[in-house]
Design an enzyme around this catalytic site. Structure first.
Site, mmCIF file in Angstrom:
data_model
loop_
_atom_site.group_PDB
_atom_site.id
_atom_site.type_symbol
_atom_site.label_atom_id
_atom_site.label_comp_id
_atom_site.label_asym_id
_atom_site.label_seq_id
_atom_site.Cartn_x
_atom_site.Cartn_y
_atom_site.Cartn_z
ATOM 1 N N ALA A 187 -4.757 2.842 -1.659
ATOM 2 C CA ALA A 187 -4.064 3.346 -2.920
ATOM 3 C C ALA A 187 -2.699 2.544 -2.968
ATOM 4 O O ALA A 187 -1.996 2.327 -2.050
ATOM 5 C CB ALA A 187 -3.639 4.785 -2.819
ATOM 6 N N ALA A 232 0.784 -1.007 0.138
ATOM 7 C CA ALA A 232 0.012 -0.017 -0.004
ATOM 8 C C ALA A 232 0.929 1.295 -0.033
ATOM 9 O O ALA A 232 1.798 1.187 0.662
ATOM 10 C CB ALA A 232 -0.869 -0.013 1.358
ATOM 11 N N ASP A 233 0.484 2.324 -0.602
ATOM 12 C CA ASP A 233 1.198 3.674 -0.487
ATOM 13 C C ASP A 233 0.269 4.536 0.311
ATOM 14 O O ASP A 233 1.080 5.525 1.009
ATOM 15 C CB ASP A 233 1.310 4.199 -1.975
ATOM 16 C CG ASP A 233 2.141 3.414 -2.720
ATOM 17 O OD1 ASP A 233 1.813 2.539 -3.237
ATOM 18 O OD2 ASP A 233 3.444 3.937 -2.683
ATOM 19 N N ARG A 234 -0.940 4.203 0.706
ATOM 20 C CA ARG A 234 -1.842 5.179 1.575
ATOM 21 C C ARG A 234 -3.040 4.306 1.660
ATOM 22 O O ARG A 234 -3.955 4.064 0.663
ATOM 23 C CB ARG A 234 -2.134 6.552 0.726
ATOM 24 C CG ARG A 234 -2.504 7.735 1.861
ATOM 25 C CD ARG A 234 -2.729 8.859 1.422
ATOM 26 N NE ARG A 234 -1.705 9.689 1.100
ATOM 27 C CZ ARG A 234 -1.218 10.612 1.321
ATOM 28 N NH1 ARG A 234 -1.554 11.336 2.430
ATOM 29 N NH2 ARG A 234 -0.056 11.196 1.003
#
Ligand code: MRU
Length: 382
Positions: free
Chosen positions: A270, A260-262
């Site tokens: 995201a 995950a990035d966010r």
């Protein structure tokens, strides 16, 4: 200005899976654009070098870019020779440089989360000291701790994730996992998040096979994840992104796991472009879909994934081969849409595997991540 010098296969490059080589006052980053064919490290002297290394994908992966950014500034302040300012001026210097570093890539929250924590530490020390050097020293120490903590956090994600997945799959001794992008040693300080869970399943002797997608357009899967899997002798197969649904239909995948990035407060996540289509396919084929990420990837200030800013990258990544690094392959004049990430809604996610345990949904479509974080803080006495 690009990072100033490069060296290949030097002493620091002994472990080809180490993306960040740091000792106080000096930082080298493995140039991931050249993998798997070349092991080249770039010397990072300051935050400007750090910014370019992140923007240009020398270093990538949410945890790795946060740590690389912090350490690039740690190296800069360690080597400052002519700083005669007050502690407040040292603090302002750090704030200005951190804001610059955060502007390199917008989607991964780990970078802004690290910057906020480091600012807080520098601010506390600046208020309590009369010597600017103490502000810089505190900043350096806090950045070094981030590097150390990340590996421990990834190992915990691996352990929690492997045991949760085994339990869910009724202690099957032959589990096949599909993953996307690169979430391994190269995307972190070491071991990895989603790929860390795959490593743990392999260590426990229950991994039948890992499938990794190519991850177009930048090919983090075929270049980096495949490299890590081969390096670790993990039984693995590379598939085109477009083969994933057919792979699931063939019954070859027991679970999908991504990084995950966010992650928003409701669990919307995201991650690398293509993650959403994997989650939709997994749902259709009744295959559990997991996100593995440290709590530094969670952004409780966002109630849902709609608020996440998605980075758009250069059209060149699609118009040219090798994710933009090679020859032109697409027709001149075509317009391009190249989002680097997409958002997978929480209702498609079976669980979010963190270093404090696995977050699951309790009969709803959304995760209560805030509740989980508060409970974890209470348990650790924080
Ligand atoms: O554009 P990248 O290569 O930085 O994207 C990386 C990803 O999307 C990863 O899945 C994510 O950062 C998690 S890395 C542990």
């Amino acid at each position: 200005m690009a990072p100033n010098s490069e060296f290949t296969d030097g002493a620091e490059a002994a472990n080809s899976l180490q993306s960040i080589c740091y000792k106080r006052g000096s930082l080298q980053l493995l140039d991931q654009r050249k993998l798997p064919l070349q092991t080249t490290y770039l010397d990072i002297r300051d935050s400007t070098d750090g910014w370019h290394a992140i923007k240009d994908m020398v270093v990538r992966g949410a945890p790795a870019i946060a740590i690389a950014a912090a350490l690039s500034l740690a190296v800069e302040v360690f080597n400052l020779e002519d700083f005669n300012g007050t502690p407040d001026e040292a603090f302002s210097f750090i704030v200005m440089k951190l804001e610059y570093l955060v502007s390199s890539r917008p989607t991964a929250v780990n970078l802004s989360d690290a910057a906020a924590k480091l600012k807080q530490i520098a601010s506390t020390v600046a208020a309590a000291t009369s010597d600017a050097k103490n502000v810089f020293e505190a900043f350096i120490e806090a950045s070094e701790i981030m590097l150390e903590d990340d590996v421990a956090s990834n190992k915990a994600i691996g352990t929690y994730g492997a045991s949760f997945i085994q339990h869910l799959l009724e202690n099957s001794k032959s589990i096949s996992m599909l993953t996307h992008c690169n979430t391994g040693s190269l995307a972190t300080a070491g071991y990895g998040t989603a790929l860390g869970v795959i490593r743990s399943l392999h260590t426990e002797g229950v991994l039948e096979r890992a499938y990794c997608t190519e991850t177009r357009p930048f090919n983090q899967g075929s270049r980096l994840t495949a490299f890590e899997l081969v390096h670790d002798n993990i039984p693995a197969t590379l598939v085109a992104d477009s083969a994933a649904a057919a792979l699931m239909k063939d019954g070859r995948v027991n679970a999908v796991i991504v990084g995950a990035d966010r992650v928003a407060a409701n669990g919307d996540t995201a991650n690398k472009i293509g993650t959403y289509s994997l989650a939709v396919s997994a749902k259709y084929h009744n295959i559990p879909f997991f996100v593995a990420a440290p709590l530094t990837s969670v952004d409780l200030s966002l109630s849902s994934g709609q608020e996440i800013i998605i980075e758009e990258r250069s059209p060149k990544e699609l118009l040219h081969s090798q994710g933009g690094l090679g020859e032109q392959v697409a027709a001149s004049g075509i317009s391009v849409w190249n989002p680097a990430f997409d958002v997978t809604p929480a209702n498609l996610i079976a669980g979010i595997i963190t270093e404090k345990g696995v977050i699951t949904k309790k009969g709803t479509d959304a995760f209560d991540i805030k509740g989980f974080v508060q409970k974890a803080a209470l348990q650790s006495g924080a």
